[in-house]
Each structure stands twice: as structure tokens, then as C-alpha cells.
Design a protein around this motif. Sequence first.
Motif, PDB file in Angstrom:
ATOM      1  N   ALA A 164      41.821  54.789  29.724  1.00  0.00           N
ATOM      2  CA  ALA A 164      41.406  55.673  28.625  1.00  0.00           C
ATOM      3  C   ALA A 164      40.353  55.004  27.750  1.00  0.00           C
ATOM      4  CB  ALA A 164      42.625  56.064  27.791  1.00  0.00           C
ATOM      5  N   MET A 165      40.515  53.708  27.495  1.00  0.00           N
ATOM      6  CA  MET A 165      39.544  52.984  26.677  1.00  0.00           C
ATOM      7  C   MET A 165      38.179  52.930  27.364  1.00  0.00           C
ATOM      8  SD  MET A 165      42.099  49.929  25.414  1.00  0.00           S
ATOM      9  CE  MET A 165      40.862  48.940  24.574  1.00  0.00           C
ATOM     10  N   GLY A 166      38.181  52.617  28.652  1.00  0.00           N
ATOM     11  CA  GLY A 166      36.925  52.540  29.387  1.00  0.00           C
ATOM     12  C   GLY A 166      36.184  53.861  29.429  1.00  0.00           C
ATOM     13  N   HIS A 167      36.939  54.964  29.432  1.00  0.00           N
ATOM     14  CA  HIS A 167      36.312  56.288  29.477  1.00  0.00           C
ATOM     15  C   HIS A 167      35.998  56.822  28.079  1.00  0.00           C
ATOM     16  CE1 HIS A 167      36.186  57.460  33.717  1.00  0.00           C
ATOM     17  NE2 HIS A 167      37.206  56.629  33.857  1.00  0.00           N
ATOM     18  N   ALA A 168      36.414  56.112  27.033  1.00  0.00           N
ATOM     19  CA  ALA A 168      36.092  56.533  25.668  1.00  0.00           C
ATOM     20  C   ALA A 168      34.713  56.053  25.231  1.00  0.00           C
ATOM     21  CB  ALA A 168      37.146  56.004  24.706  1.00  0.00           C
ATOM     22  N   ILE A 169      34.058  55.263  26.079  1.00  0.00           N
ATOM     23  CA  ILE A 169      32.772  54.662  25.721  1.00  0.00           C
ATOM     24  C   ILE A 169      31.635  55.617  26.079  1.00  0.00           C
ATOM     25  CG2 ILE A 169      31.214  52.714  26.130  1.00  0.00           C
ATOM     26  CD1 ILE A 169      33.757  51.080  26.897  1.00  0.00           C
ATOM     27  N   ASP A 170      30.781  55.887  25.118  1.00  0.00           N
ATOM     28  CA  ASP A 170      29.582  56.695  25.336  1.00  0.00           C
ATOM     29  C   ASP A 170      28.518  55.794  25.965  1.00  0.00           C
ATOM     30  OD1 ASP A 170      27.277  58.205  25.249  1.00  0.00           O
ATOM     31  OD2 ASP A 170      27.412  58.694  23.116  1.00  0.00           O
ATOM     32  N   LEU A 171      28.238  55.988  27.241  1.00  0.00           N
ATOM     33  CA  LEU A 171      27.327  55.109  27.960  1.00  0.00           C
ATOM     34  C   LEU A 171      25.928  55.107  27.361  1.00  0.00           C
ATOM     35  CD1 LEU A 171      28.317  55.740  31.692  1.00  0.00           C
ATOM     36  CD2 LEU A 171      29.314  54.152  30.025  1.00  0.00           C
ATOM     37  N   SER A 172      25.488  56.254  26.886  1.00  0.00           N
ATOM     38  CA  SER A 172      24.132  56.319  26.327  1.00  0.00           C
ATOM     39  C   SER A 172      24.038  55.575  24.999  1.00  0.00           C
ATOM     40  CB  SER A 172      23.709  57.782  26.129  1.00  0.00           C
ATOM     41  OG  SER A 172      24.580  58.447  25.226  1.00  0.00           O
ATOM     42  N   ALA A 173      25.166  55.376  24.320  1.00  0.00           N
ATOM     43  CA  ALA A 173      25.147  54.681  23.040  1.00  0.00           C
ATOM     44  C   ALA A 173      25.013  53.165  23.219  1.00  0.00           C
ATOM     45  CB  ALA A 173      26.417  54.992  22.243  1.00  0.00           C
ATOM     46  N   ILE A 174      25.546  52.631  24.320  1.00  0.00           N
ATOM     47  CA  ILE A 174      25.456  51.187  24.522  1.00  0.00           C
ATOM     48  C   ILE A 174      24.172  50.787  25.225  1.00  0.00           C
ATOM     49  CG2 ILE A 174      27.941  50.825  24.451  1.00  0.00           C
ATOM     50  CD1 ILE A 174      27.908  50.540  27.475  1.00  0.00           C
ATOM     51  N   LEU A 175      23.593  51.705  25.996  1.00  0.00           N
ATOM     52  CA  LEU A 175      22.315  51.446  26.680  1.00  0.00           C
ATOM     53  C   LEU A 175      21.398  52.640  26.475  1.00  0.00           C
ATOM     54  CD1 LEU A 175      23.671  49.931  30.024  1.00  0.00           C
ATOM     55  CD2 LEU A 175      22.660  48.676  28.134  1.00  0.00           C
ATOM     56  N   PRO A 176      20.923  52.853  25.252  1.00  0.00           N
ATOM     57  CA  PRO A 176      20.219  54.091  24.946  1.00  0.00           C
ATOM     58  C   PRO A 176      18.901  54.263  25.692  1.00  0.00           C
ATOM     59  CG  PRO A 176      20.055  52.552  23.123  1.00  0.00           C
ATOM     60  CD  PRO A 176      21.054  51.985  24.075  1.00  0.00           C
ATOM     61  N   GLY A 177      18.272  53.160  26.117  1.00  0.00           N
ATOM     62  CA  GLY A 177      16.967  53.283  26.751  1.00  0.00           C
ATOM     63  C   GLY A 177      17.005  53.390  28.264  1.00  0.00           C
ATOM     64  N   LEU A 178      18.206  53.270  28.870  1.00  0.00           N
ATOM     65  CA  LEU A 178      18.299  53.241  30.326  1.00  0.00           C
ATOM     66  C   LEU A 178      18.466  54.636  30.876  1.00  0.00           C
ATOM     67  CD1 LEU A 178      18.366  51.198  32.659  1.00  0.00           C
ATOM     68  CD2 LEU A 178      20.862  51.284  32.539  1.00  0.00           C
TER      69      LEU A 178
END
Length: 441
Positions: free
Chosen positions: A426-440
Motif C-alpha cells: 500500500a505504501m509503495g502504491h501511495a507514491i505519485d511517480l510524477s511527483a518524485i520524477l517530474p521531468g521524466l
Amino acid sequence: MRLALALLLAMSAALPAAAQNAATAWATSWAASVQGPYPAGNPSAQPDQRFAFPEPARGARDQTLRLVLRPSLWSREMRLRFSNALGTQPLVLDGVHVGLQLGGAALVPGSNQPVRFGGRAAITIPPGESAWSDAVALPFVPEAEAGQMQGRKLAVSLHVAGESGPMTWHAKALQTSYATPPGAGSLGHDEGEAGFPFSTTSWFFLDAIDMRATAGTPVVLCFGDSITDGTASTLNGDDRWPDVLARRLFARHGNRVAVVNAGIGGNQVAGPAEYAPQKPAPGGPSASQRLERDVLSLSGITTVIWLEGINDFSRNGNASVETVQAAMREAVGRMRAGLPGLRVIGATLTSALGNEGQAHGFREQDEKRRALNAFIREGGLFDGVIDFDAATLDPSTGGLRAEMVPDSTIGGPGDRLHPNRAGYLAMGHAIDLSAILPGLR
């Protein structure tokens, strides 16, 4: 004329290689934050180590360790960092090899490659120091698509010549590795498993692996305590929350992003005030004390996700909220100064309310936890926030959700402090991927 033509052709042939080298850089693919000396630490599901290391003060003695690990990024060239950070005498390593794990301590035939240090087969690492190997070619990695290796595991074999003395280690690997008996000599070249009868769920001396990657490859470092280290996750299952994040990023971006784990079980943001081989603590040095070794000196770090603080508020830490906030501000400032352009993401602390132990689970700790979470969410320190608390909290009890409590490592009821596999998922899926790597993209 012929000489000039030959020189021109040679220069032309060299241009693509030079251009290729200019476009690549080392990127951290795996890390294990060191602590110690052994046995100071918090291992999980650890077999009896008396036969591998009968006298901890003498450490490893003329024996070979085969350490198993899973890179998060693959290429055909790598290097390794070995640490004697918590040792008290020079550490002599030789016969170092790296190969592809087949199963147990056995290697895929033909995969084992020798590792050199300045062209030599041996290295002496002084107390308190670390050392990088030379680059190592990995011919078993497909040239066309290194991402086909995702999920495979490397086996790094190293021979401790003589006695190591007190051993620098990472206690909570949650991954089975192997050792020969003391006095067995150098067996790193052997691709079989017969010489490695003993097992361990810890890593010794090895603390980082780099892969040669495209320059600018994003490297996400997960910084924290046992809940990042993976306590109560599945042994050999690679299901800590950073592992879940790594798989999600691979599914979206392929072999273009690395995720490394810099958690230590029992770690604190602000404490202990002092940490040394002569005065160790089970949770390792404080986040501030280990910042240079575990973040700033690693290759290519672009994002840090920081989840930590619950141990500072335990009966062992007894820190105030203000103390932890100040230590966080100081550490984030150092990270940004040392790594310009770094994104630092704060993660809210999960609940320990109802923990059965003496150190955690009391009401005052939870009040401090909630106050620190408010600071993480609203204090303006971080470039973004991941709400792990919201992903795991049972609002009716104030503790972890019931399905996230039972221990996934060894079974049993769980401790209400560490989420299990379901919690980490659940924790791993709570992460917004675009927020941690916004330019990728």
C-alpha cells in the motif's frame, strides 16, 4: 600521406567511443547503509552465526563471503564499493568476484567475473575508510536490452585474508547470503555451492554498487529506519516499499531509473549523539552522522524520499518534536548544498500505537508522531510529500490497519509498529511517480 590517412582513420574510429563515454556516468544501482561493528544491529530471521563467525571481535577469518543482492538498474559495466567504516584494523580483501546467482550459493556457469582494485587482485582498506573497485565488465548482460536482467540477483564473493577484526555490516538484509567456514581460504572463483555451508541474512563490507548508465539517469534514494529497511516484509521476497516503488518505475520507464535503499533498522533522525566502533548502537549512526556516506557520496542521486522519526520518539530516543524538526532542516540543507538540484520528498510517519514492546506504542509517542507529520505536510521544508500515514492508518483505532499487522517474515501476530507485506504494498502504491520524477517521460 599513408601515415596521415591512418591517423585520420584512427581518430574517426575513436570518436564514437569518446562520444559514448561523454554521455555516460556511474549511477547507484544498489546500496546497503553500513553500521556496526557486528553484532550491533537489528537483523531479521538471522540464522545462528556462531559457526561462521565464532568470535565477533576477530570477525571473518580467512574465509569467503558470497553476498546476494538485486540491482535496480542494469548495464554491462559496474563497480563496487567496500567499506571498513566501523572496523578498527586494516581490512584485506582479495579473490573478489561477481557473478549471476543461479540459486542458493551456486552461480550461473560462466558468469563469474574477477574484480580488481587499481589493476590488482587485493586491496587493504584502512579503518574508517571505503574503497571502489575498478570497472567490471558483465558479459552475461544482454547487449541489446539490459532491462531483461531486471529482477535477477548478483552474487558478490569476497575473501577476507587473515582476520578482519570487528566487521562493518548491514544487519537487516532480508536476503539470504552465504559464507564458508573460517580458515577455508579463497573460494570466490568457485561457481558451486558446496564450499558455502553457512547462511546469513545480513550483508558484510559491501555497501554500494554502481552501473554505467546514460548521464543524468535518475536515482531515487529511500532514506530512513526499519520501515524503509523492510522489517516484517517477506524474507527474500523483495517487497519492502522501495522495492514496490522500483517495480512501478520499471513498469513505466523501463531500465532508466534506479531506486536504492538507505534504511537502517532502529535508525533515528537526531540520535544517538555519539556513534563509534567502541560505542555502537543497534540503530546505527544518526541520519545526520551518516549523511555523507549514505547519500552525498553515492553516484547520481537525484531524489531522496525520507521516512524517519518514530525511533526518535520512542523511550530509547526521547527526543522532542522541535529537536527532530531542527535535525531535519539541517540535514535537508546539507543534502541540497551537496547535491544541487536534488529533490527531497518528505514521507509521513506510520502509526506505532498499540505496539506490544516497551519502547513504542504509547500515547505521547503518537502525539509527537502526528505533530511531526503536520510539519512534514505543511512546514514547507520538502519538495513534495508522500502520505504513508494515510495509506496505512485505521482511523477507528489510530493504529495500523488490521491486515497490515501480522509479520510476513517469520509469521506471528506482528508488532503493530512495522507494516507487513500488505502494508508495504500500500505504501509503495501511495507514491505519485510524477511527483518524485517530474521531468521524466
